[in-house]
Write a protein that holds these residues in place. Structure first.
Motif: not given
Length: 529
Positions: A182-190
């Motif tokens: 779920d790329w709406r979760n900032p943890e994924v992007g980080d």
């Protein structure tokens, strides 16, 4: 000498020829029937001599291998099947010593179910922070038991949702072993910025980004409304891209991710790059991925998908150049990869298919921008009809049809019987090789001046003389309905897609894909100066 910014004054990737290595099937050093890092390292001089500028290596990360590495359990380590992190470091170092750039494959749309994050999600409760890293949803309110959250189907066949014991479902646009983040979760992007830095620090020159158009889904996760087909299209199987309702692909939010990644790459020297595998519906939507602050390039699959037709090829060239021109981008050209039927076979197979494959390749190499080659195409390898008992592609496993195993058969290096020097010993590799490949080995073709390998070496050497100096303008020429012709700088390219020989325009022959004597035979291309 490899193309680079020091020798041409341009970013190295703008006119590079990149060779795709599918690690399982390139070279096996330890004799287990599967290719590995050491095998790649030992064969790098062959790629330098072939005349390519860079290598792109399909995933070699820690993985249960349900989708042969595209199901990643640890993005910062090497699967023991392929070797160690030290082996990867040695491979990158050797490639750089030989003047080759290294592009690694990044898989950000989904992980493996064995990734630590997903295991934590399964152990946690609905609504937990652990589950928020993936797309977990309940059945629609009031729906019968066993109803998935929406009507999306997997690219690999069947539902795109799998239910877990507590009743929730998780989304997987590919295999059930590949849950979507779920790329709406900032943890994924980080987390993925950390992965980028990990490989950049180890010397990676760039990234090929898998399913780059798929990271974000419409937030509502609504049903799609296509009435005639319920399965979304992505990289396999790839057919006609008629405009469709696709709430699971190509959402505007993905571009913010790539702007962030662009800034990360800019912190490193050496013109680090990244190229998108973005199956978009129009040239214009593809071009959005290569705006100046996003990807360096995006794969131009329209060239790969075009039939053997002068008008189809002409339309692809015109549409591509117009689209990338809008954003000042750099085009790419590709005819085969690990997801599609090899182009020798797509173009008819046998002598005709090989002649057309060579002619299309030569035409592609004359165009501005960069070209991507798939391992074994320089040998003229055809698609293999793999017996069902040896098929391991999850698409085949889920549907019982087709699959991509036929283009992934390990390439032959030497000898007259399998495994054709792919590895030590006499056993067949992980996908058996055909009995009639003795004439298609590197060893056999190196001693034949008329071989496909000799042709590729000549074409890549000739391309290097004008690739960075001929400019990016393409002037289309009208030489008849069945003839594709264009001029780029000092080079005129003519491709005969018809059945009759055609008269050539004036000029000296620089290179031809087959015999030329005043007229250009069918299924043949020529470069003229």
């Amino acid at each position: 000498m490899a193309l680079n910014d020091q020798t041409t004054g341009q970013e190295w990737w703008r006119h590079a020829v990149t060779y795709q290595i599918y690690p399982r099937s390139f070279a096996d050093a330890n004799g287990d029937g599967v290719g590995d890092m050491l095998g790649i390292t030992t064969r790098l001089p062959y790629l330098r001599d072939l005349g390519v500028d860079a290598i792109w290596i399909s995933p070699f990360y820690t993985s249960p291998q349900h989708d042969h590495g595209y199901d990643v359990a640890d993005y910062c380590d090497v699967d023991p099947l392929f070797g160690t992190l030290a082996d990867a470091d040695a491979m990158i170092s050797k490639a750089h010593a030989l003047g080759l750039k290294v592009i690694v494959d990044l898989v950000p749309n989904h992980s493996s179910t064995e990734h630590a994050w997903f295991q934590a999600a399964l152990a946690a409760a609905p609504g937990s922070p652990e589950r928020a890293r993936y797309i977990f949803r309940d059945s629609p309110e009031g729906a019968p038991e066993g109803t998935p959250p929406n009507n999306w189907m997997s690219v690999f066949g069947g539902l795109a949702w799998t239910q877990v014991p507590d009743g929730q479902w998780y989304l997987h646009l590919f295999d059930s072993s590949q849950p979507d983040f779920d790329w709406r979760n900032p943890e994924v992007g980080d987390m993925f910025v950390d992965v980028l830095r990990f490989w950049l620090d180890r010397g990676a020159d760039g990234f090929r980004v898998d399913v780059a158009h798929g990271l974000f889904k419409e937030a509502s996760l609504r049903d799609h409304t296509n009435e005639d087909a319920t399965e979304p299209t992505a990289d396999v199987p790839m057919v006609d891209r008629a405009l469709r309702d696709e709430p699971m692909w190509d959402q505007p939010e993905v571009h913010d991710v790539y702007r962030r990644w662009h800034r990360v790459l800019a912190e490193y020297d050496g013109d680090r790059m990244f190229v998108a595998e973005a199956w978009t519906q129009t040239p214009e939507s593809m071009a959005r991925y290569i705006r100046p602050d996003e990807f360096s390039q995006a794969f131009n699959f329209a060239w790969l998908l075009a039939p053997w037709s002068a008008s189809a090829f002409s339309d692809v060239i015109t549409d591509t150049m117009d689209a990338v021109g809008i954003v000042g981008g750099s085009p790419t050209w590709v005819l085969s990869n690990h997801d599609v039927i090899r182009h020798v076979t797509r173009y008819g197979g046998g002598e005709v298919g090989l002649a057309r494959a060579k002619a299309a390749t030569m035409t592609m190499l004359a165009l501005p921008g960069s070209a991507y080659l798939y391992q074994g195409e320089e040998l003229g390898l055809p698609e293999v009809d793999v017996a069902d008992e040896f098929r391991t592609d999850p698409f085949f496993i889920r549907t019982g049809e087709g699959g991509r195993d036929g283009c992934r058969v390990p390439i032959p290096w030497s000898g007259t019987t399998a495994p054709y020097g792919f590895g030590p010993g006499s056993d067949q590799p992980w996908i058996p090789q055909p009995d009639d490949w003795a004439t298609l080995t590197v060893e056999a073709e190196e001693s034949d001046e008329e071989s496909t390998l000799a042709f590729y070496r000549q074409a890549l050497a000739a391309r290097r003389t004008f690739a960075t100096t001929a400019g990016d303008d393409v002037e289309m020429l009208d030489l008849g309905t069945d003839v594709l012709a264009f001029r780029r700088g000092p080079v005129t390219v003519v491709l005969n897609c018809g059945i009759d020989a055609v008269r050539l325009p004036a000029g000296d022959v620089l290179l031809a894909s087959g015999p030329v004597d005043g007229k250009l035979p069918a299924n043949t291309a020529v470069w003229l100066s």
